[in-house]
Design an enzyme around this catalytic site. Structure first.
Site, PDB file in Angstrom:
ATOM      1  N   SER A 167       0.931  -1.115  -0.057  1.00  0.00           N
ATOM      2  CA  SER A 167       0.000   0.009  -0.315  1.00  0.00           C
ATOM      3  C   SER A 167       1.028   1.331   0.120  1.00  0.00           C
ATOM      4  O   SER A 167       2.099   0.856  -0.032  1.00  0.00           O
ATOM      5  CB  SER A 167      -0.968  -0.020   1.293  1.00  0.00           C
ATOM      6  OG  SER A 167      -1.630   1.255   1.131  1.00  0.00           O
ATOM      7  N   ARG A 168       0.177   2.548   0.005  1.00  0.00           N
ATOM      8  CA  ARG A 168       0.989   3.484  -0.093  1.00  0.00           C
ATOM      9  C   ARG A 168       1.403   3.903   1.308  1.00  0.00           C
ATOM     10  O   ARG A 168       2.518   4.731   1.610  1.00  0.00           O
ATOM     11  CB  ARG A 168       0.261   4.773  -0.729  1.00  0.00           C
ATOM     12  CG  ARG A 168       0.013   4.767  -2.126  1.00  0.00           C
ATOM     13  CD  ARG A 168      -0.930   5.648  -2.557  1.00  0.00           C
ATOM     14  NE  ARG A 168      -2.439   5.625  -2.196  1.00  0.00           N
ATOM     15  CZ  ARG A 168      -3.404   6.293  -2.324  1.00  0.00           C
ATOM     16  NH1 ARG A 168      -3.229   7.301  -3.354  1.00  0.00           N
ATOM     17  NH2 ARG A 168      -4.553   5.961  -2.080  1.00  0.00           N
ATOM     18  N   TYR A 219       4.567  -0.006  -3.854  1.00  0.00           N
ATOM     19  CA  TYR A 219       4.662  -1.190  -4.844  1.00  0.00           C
ATOM     20  C   TYR A 219       6.028  -1.563  -5.200  1.00  0.00           C
ATOM     21  O   TYR A 219       6.185  -2.692  -5.637  1.00  0.00           O
ATOM     22  CB  TYR A 219       3.696  -0.507  -5.977  1.00  0.00           C
ATOM     23  CG  TYR A 219       2.428   0.048  -5.499  1.00  0.00           C
ATOM     24  CD1 TYR A 219       1.773  -0.306  -4.291  1.00  0.00           C
ATOM     25  CD2 TYR A 219       1.782   1.164  -6.406  1.00  0.00           C
ATOM     26  CE1 TYR A 219       0.571   0.285  -4.156  1.00  0.00           C
ATOM     27  CE2 TYR A 219       0.403   1.523  -5.953  1.00  0.00           C
ATOM     28  CZ  TYR A 219      -0.054   1.066  -4.855  1.00  0.00           C
ATOM     29  OH  TYR A 219      -1.101   1.658  -4.420  1.00  0.00           O
ATOM     30  N   HIS A 227      -3.534   1.890 -13.921  1.00  0.00           N
ATOM     31  CA  HIS A 227      -3.166   0.481 -14.130  1.00  0.00           C
ATOM     32  C   HIS A 227      -2.084   0.303 -15.121  1.00  0.00           C
ATOM     33  O   HIS A 227      -1.302  -0.530 -14.994  1.00  0.00           O
ATOM     34  CB  HIS A 227      -4.748  -0.378 -15.115  1.00  0.00           C
ATOM     35  CG  HIS A 227      -5.594  -0.570 -13.951  1.00  0.00           C
ATOM     36  ND1 HIS A 227      -6.664  -1.112 -14.147  1.00  0.00           N
ATOM     37  CD2 HIS A 227      -5.567  -0.549 -12.585  1.00  0.00           C
ATOM     38  CE1 HIS A 227      -7.437  -1.283 -13.356  1.00  0.00           C
ATOM     39  NE2 HIS A 227      -6.778  -0.994 -12.316  1.00  0.00           N
ATOM     40  N   LYS A 269     -10.188  -5.266 -14.026  1.00  0.00           N
ATOM     41  CA  LYS A 269     -10.817  -4.547 -15.199  1.00  0.00           C
ATOM     42  C   LYS A 269     -11.218  -3.225 -14.854  1.00  0.00           C
ATOM     43  O   LYS A 269     -11.725  -2.947 -13.980  1.00  0.00           O
ATOM     44  CB  LYS A 269     -11.816  -5.350 -15.990  1.00  0.00           C
ATOM     45  CG  LYS A 269     -13.118  -5.413 -14.982  1.00  0.00           C
ATOM     46  CD  LYS A 269     -13.361  -6.228 -13.645  1.00  0.00           C
ATOM     47  CE  LYS A 269     -14.137  -5.789 -12.682  1.00  0.00           C
ATOM     48  NZ  LYS A 269     -13.837  -6.089 -11.394  1.00  0.00           N
ATOM     49  N   ARG A 287     -15.255   8.393  -6.960  1.00  0.00           N
ATOM     50  CA  ARG A 287     -14.508   7.976  -7.932  1.00  0.00           C
ATOM     51  C   ARG A 287     -15.201   7.851  -9.308  1.00  0.00           C
ATOM     52  O   ARG A 287     -14.657   8.179 -10.340  1.00  0.00           O
ATOM     53  CB  ARG A 287     -13.840   6.731  -7.509  1.00  0.00           C
ATOM     54  CG  ARG A 287     -12.882   6.087  -8.597  1.00  0.00           C
ATOM     55  CD  ARG A 287     -12.460   4.863  -8.259  1.00  0.00           C
ATOM     56  NE  ARG A 287     -13.332   3.743  -8.384  1.00  0.00           N
ATOM     57  CZ  ARG A 287     -13.972   3.155  -9.239  1.00  0.00           C
ATOM     58  NH1 ARG A 287     -13.581   3.545 -10.518  1.00  0.00           N
ATOM     59  NH2 ARG A 287     -14.928   2.266  -8.902  1.00  0.00           N
ATOM     60  N   ASP A 317     -16.434   1.729 -15.828  1.00  0.00           N
ATOM     61  CA  ASP A 317     -16.918   1.240 -14.683  1.00  0.00           C
ATOM     62  C   ASP A 317     -17.816   0.051 -14.560  1.00  0.00           C
ATOM     63  O   ASP A 317     -17.640  -1.030 -14.017  1.00  0.00           O
ATOM     64  CB  ASP A 317     -17.503   2.141 -13.568  1.00  0.00           C
ATOM     65  CG  ASP A 317     -17.318   1.661 -12.238  1.00  0.00           C
ATOM     66  OD1 ASP A 317     -18.461   1.067 -11.661  1.00  0.00           O
ATOM     67  OD2 ASP A 317     -16.218   1.708 -11.571  1.00  0.00           O
TER      68      ASP A 317
END
Length: 363
Positions: A46-47, A68, A89, A107, A175, A188
């Site tokens: 995670s960040r 990451y 992505h 996806k 989002r 989405d």
């Protein structure tokens, strides 16, 4: 991953999964891995270290990283699952591939055809596995319906309709409405009915699209009609949106029958097959033989199963198992979700965006 590394992952040995992101969808995939034979929840990034540590503790991972880059440097990981927002992505995929990691990316895998081409070229250059995480493709119902059509159960396909839509609220999931995060209905939810259509009829050769736009600049509702070189007499309609609950089903019409995939189409558990009987005219199939088949998820649950954030997420186990089987065989893509389809549909979505005026900051 080298051939030697791939060979370590077999149908009877563990597959070490690494996760990029600790969001809601990553939570659900991690829960599903617990029900996937030979899947090892190995590392998460995670960040922040705190978020990674919390996810590790919740889901029983062995390692947690605060970046990451540190995760993809771990030599023990067999495959990385990317669950970041789709605007990121492309960069995440290329980072993983450059580090020698196989990749399953949520996806949509990318947000335009140029990104798809970059990622696919990199995977081929490195000889690594890459797959768009279209989990729907591996559900027993999806596989059964595709086989029925292929075997001629409803005759020649002449039309198809697929939809997915709900009443979206910005306060529920902001989002969805942000252009900088590749928001909008098309990416989405539109990807699900579109991929259903591609699963049955292949990648369309032509698309005509219309949309109603949200005040934030993304599409709130998009309808598209697809046409196909291989099926010149057939058309398929895709509907998606955030403006209200759509039919949320898939209908495949053949010359001698039809198949209805009951909703929600992203995680189907039931389909109904109606077939004409005999040679007597039956234009409305009122005398057709009706067969309904159900393949309940495990555990069966109406709505969100305990611990999951999204409906039907138990079905991620089907996808995870399929990926592990492909890796065990040394494959670099999955035949049921090939990279050629990911690229082809990315091109179609580029055209849809052009027609409806959906633009993003990086265009």
């Amino acid at each position: 991953m080298s051939a030697a590394k791939r060979a370590r992952t077999t149908p009877t040995t563990s597959c070490k999964w690494g996760f990029i992101s600790t969001g809601g969808i990553a939570n659900d995939f991690a829960l599903a891995l617990k029900a996937t034979p030979h899947a090892e929840r190995y590392a998460v990034a995670s960040r922040t270290q705190a978020a990674a540590d919390e996810f590790k503790a919740t889901h029983g991972f062995s390692k947690a990283y605060d970046s990451y880059e540190k995760l993809v440097a771990d030599p023990e990981i067999d495959v990385v699952y990317i669950a970041t927002p789709h605007a990121f992505h492309r960069d995440n995929i290329l980072m993983c591939l450059d580090a020698g990691k196989n990749v399953v990316c949520e996806k949509p895998m990318v947000v335009n055809a140029k990104q798809a081409e970059e990622c696919i070229a990199k995977a081929k250059e490195k000889g690594l596995f890459l797959m768009e995480g279209m989990w729907t493709r591996f559900f027993p119902v999806t596989r059964a319906v595709r086989k029925l059509v292929k075997d001629g159960a409803i005759g020649k396909v002449v039309s198809m309709h697929a939809s997915l839509g709900f009443k979206g609220e910005s306060h529920f999931n902001a989002r969805l409405f942000k252009p900088e995060l590749a928001g909008g209905a098309l990416f989405d939810v539109g990807i699900y009915p579109s991929m259903w259509i591609a699963a049955i009829l292949g990648v369309p050769s032509k698309v005509t699209a219309h949309a109603r736009m949200h005040e934030e600049g993304v599409d709130a509702m998009t309808f598209a009609t697809y046409e196909f070189d291989d099926y010149p007499d057939c058309m398929a309609q895709m509907q998606c949106g955030f403006t209200g609950t759509l039919a949320n089903e898939v209908i495949i019409i053949g010359e001698t029958g039809r198949i209805r995939v009951h909703g929600p189409p992203q995680c189907p558990e039931t389909y109904t097959l109606t077939q004409r009987q005999g040679d007597e005219p039956d234009p409305l199939l009122t005398r057709g033989k009706v067969t309904t088949v159900s393949e309940p998820l495990d555990p069966p649950h109406f709505g969100n199963a305990p611990g999951y954030n999204f409906v039907g997420s138990q079905g991620f186990a089907y996808e995870a198992a399929a990926v592990q089987e492909a890796l065990a065989k040394g494959l670099t893509e999955h035949p049921e979700m090939p990279l050629s389809e990911t690229l082809g549909m990315a091109k179609i979505f580029d055209e849809v965006r052009k027609q409806i005026g959906l633009t993003y900051p990086w265009d």
